[in-house]
Design a protein around this motif. Structure first.
Motif, short mmCIF file in Angstrom:
data_model
loop_
_atom_site.label_atom_id
_atom_site.label_comp_id
_atom_site.label_asym_id
_atom_site.label_seq_id
_atom_site.Cartn_x
_atom_site.Cartn_y
_atom_site.Cartn_z
N THR A 129 0.74 -0.79 -0.03
CA THR A 129 -0.05 -0.05 -0.15
C THR A 129 0.62 1.70 0.09
OG1 THR A 129 -0.36 0.23 2.75
CG2 THR A 129 -2.26 -1.45 1.16
N ASN A 130 2.16 1.02 0.36
CA ASN A 130 3.43 2.13 0.62
C ASN A 130 2.37 2.97 1.85
OD1 ASN A 130 5.49 3.22 0.25
ND2 ASN A 130 4.25 4.91 -1.55
N ASN A 131 1.60 2.51 2.32
CA ASN A 131 0.76 3.27 3.35
C ASN A 131 1.96 3.31 4.83
OD1 ASN A 131 -1.05 4.55 5.48
ND2 ASN A 131 -2.60 3.89 4.23
N TYR A 132 1.73 4.11 5.75
CA TYR A 132 2.49 3.54 6.94
C TYR A 132 1.35 3.83 8.06
CZ TYR A 132 6.92 2.83 4.34
OH TYR A 132 7.40 2.44 3.46
N ASP A 133 0.39 3.95 7.80
CA ASP A 133 -0.87 4.64 9.09
C ASP A 133 -0.51 3.34 10.31
OD1 ASP A 133 -1.68 2.21 6.98
OD2 ASP A 133 -3.83 2.58 6.94
N TYR A 134 0.60 2.18 10.13
CA TYR A 134 0.54 1.15 11.33
C TYR A 134 1.20 2.12 12.19
CZ TYR A 134 -2.25 -2.84 8.76
OH TYR A 134 -2.61 -3.69 8.70
N TYR A 135 1.93 2.38 12.17
CA TYR A 135 2.67 3.34 12.69
C TYR A 135 1.89 4.77 13.74
CZ TYR A 135 6.93 0.95 11.76
OH TYR A 135 8.19 0.31 10.82
N GLY A 136 2.54 4.86 15.04
CA GLY A 136 1.60 6.20 15.47
C GLY A 136 2.48 6.93 15.62
N ALA A 137 2.28 7.40 15.71
CA ALA A 137 2.58 9.21 15.88
C ALA A 137 4.44 9.64 16.40
CB ALA A 137 2.63 10.66 16.04
N ASP A 138 4.70 9.24 16.73
CA ASP A 138 5.94 9.02 16.92
C ASP A 138 7.35 7.75 16.08
OD1 ASP A 138 5.71 5.96 17.17
OD2 ASP A 138 6.63 6.73 19.87
N PRO A 149 2.55 1.78 17.82
CA PRO A 149 1.70 1.48 16.73
C PRO A 149 0.61 2.22 16.90
CG PRO A 149 0.89 -0.71 18.87
CD PRO A 149 2.94 0.53 18.51
N SER A 150 -0.14 2.90 15.90
CA SER A 150 -1.34 3.74 16.13
C SER A 150 -2.71 2.26 16.14
CB SER A 150 -2.14 3.75 14.57
OG SER A 150 -2.24 2.75 13.59
N LYS A 151 -4.05 3.05 16.77
CA LYS A 151 -4.91 2.16 16.97
C LYS A 151 -5.54 1.23 15.53
CE LYS A 151 -8.66 0.67 19.22
NZ LYS A 151 -10.35 1.14 19.20
N LYS A 152 -5.03 1.40 14.40
CA LYS A 152 -5.02 0.48 13.49
C LYS A 152 -4.05 -0.65 13.36
CE LYS A 152 -5.86 0.78 8.94
NZ LYS A 152 -6.03 1.76 7.23
N GLY A 153 -3.02 0.11 13.78
CA GLY A 153 -1.28 -0.64 13.78
C GLY A 153 -1.77 -1.94 15.24
N SER A 154 -2.49 -1.99 16.03
CA SER A 154 -2.54 -2.96 16.91
C SER A 154 -3.36 -3.95 16.77
CB SER A 154 -3.21 -1.37 18.49
OG SER A 154 -1.54 -0.80 19.31
N LYS A 214 -5.20 -8.89 15.03
CA LYS A 214 -6.09 -10.06 14.41
C LYS A 214 -4.46 -11.14 13.59
CE LYS A 214 -8.67 -9.79 9.50
NZ LYS A 214 -7.19 -10.71 9.07
N VAL A 215 -3.59 -10.69 13.51
CA VAL A 215 -2.99 -12.15 13.24
C VAL A 215 -2.81 -13.00 15.04
CG1 VAL A 215 0.01 -12.04 13.33
CG2 VAL A 215 -1.06 -9.81 11.62
N ILE A 216 -2.16 -11.93 16.19
CA ILE A 216 -2.27 -13.05 17.19
C ILE A 216 -3.84 -14.01 17.10
CG2 ILE A 216 -2.38 -13.10 19.47
CD1 ILE A 216 -0.93 -10.55 19.34
N VAL A 217 -4.44 -13.58 17.19
CA VAL A 217 -5.73 -14.24 17.26
C VAL A 217 -5.63 -15.46 15.83
CG1 VAL A 217 -8.30 -14.74 16.66
CG2 VAL A 217 -7.41 -13.33 18.45
N GLU A 218 -5.27 -15.06 14.67
CA GLU A 218 -4.91 -15.85 12.80
C GLU A 218 -3.93 -17.36 13.71
OE1 GLU A 218 -4.22 -13.75 9.86
OE2 GLU A 218 -6.65 -12.75 9.74
N TYR A 219 -2.71 -16.48 14.56
CA TYR A 219 -2.31 -17.75 14.73
C TYR A 219 -1.90 -18.13 15.98
CZ TYR A 219 0.51 -16.28 10.22
OH TYR A 219 1.02 -16.64 9.33
N LEU A 220 -2.65 -18.37 17.47
CA LEU A 220 -3.37 -19.13 17.73
C LEU A 220 -4.28 -19.85 18.06
CD1 LEU A 220 -2.96 -16.32 20.98
CD2 LEU A 220 -0.86 -17.75 20.37
N PHE A 221 -5.20 -19.39 17.32
CA PHE A 221 -5.73 -20.02 16.85
C PHE A 221 -6.51 -20.83 14.93
CE2 PHE A 221 -7.12 -17.24 20.56
CZ PHE A 221 -6.67 -18.70 21.45
#
Length: 188
Positions: A156-165, A169-174, A179-186
């Protein structure tokens, strides 16, 4: 807590051990919400302090008491980004300590792979390789959040997963991490 067959069990207890990359946006709560979408109830405990490595938590001793309580199905460890050799050694060496303790307590160890700062994208390779290696060596689940973030950025060339610093993570990044954690645990 004795692990039941995941096909029958619908409630799981997860211990999160990490730092500000875990407590930013309350990742455990986001994991609960994501799991609920799949009919899974998750109860969490978080031990996370600013600038802590998994070795710092181990040296304090609280995590050992929590893991040996046998109250957890999964123990997720996070430190970050660990792209360099010393980070790899911590992931492997302390991961082994956590792995042994988890095995003896009927819990499954999982690595929460994080990401490098936005201004050091060249470090993704080290982050991905070091977490992957540590999880393999320690027979643990790998939650490859950093790798998924990298794919998102490349596509996407979109870095919106990063927060302001440019690191936390941004909320979207978290939410993407949850989502990844749940997919890989279950896995389905």
């Amino acid at each position: 807590m004795q692990l039941e067959s995941q096909s029958k069990q619908t409630e799981f207890h997860i211990l999160f051990i990490g730092n500000s990359l875990t407590y930013s946006n309350n990742l455990p709560q986001l994991v609960k919400k994501q799991a609920k979408k799949h009919g899974i109830t998750v109860k969490t405990k978080m031990v996370a302090k600013p600038n802590y490595a998994i070795s710092d938590h181990w040296e304090e001793g609280e995590v050992q008491k929590l893991i040996t309580s046998k109250n957890y199905d999964f123990v997720i460890i996070q430190q970050g980004p660990s792209s360099l050799q010393n980070g790899k050694e911590l992931l492997v060496d302390y991961g082994k300590k956590y792995s042994v303790l988890c095995k003896n307590s009927n819990a499954k160890l999982a690595y929460f792979m994080v990401w490098p700062p936005i201004n050091h994208p060249e470090r993704f390779k080290g982050v991905i390789n070091n977490h992957s290696y540590a999880a393999k060596i320690n027979n643990a689940i790998l939650c490859p959040v950093g790798a998924i973030w990298k794919k998102h950025f490349n596509a996407t060339n979109n870095y919106d997963y990063y927060g302001a610093d440019g690191f936390h993570p941004s909320k979207k990044g978290s939410e993407a991490a949850a989502k990844v954690i749940v997919e890989y645990l279950f896995p389905k």
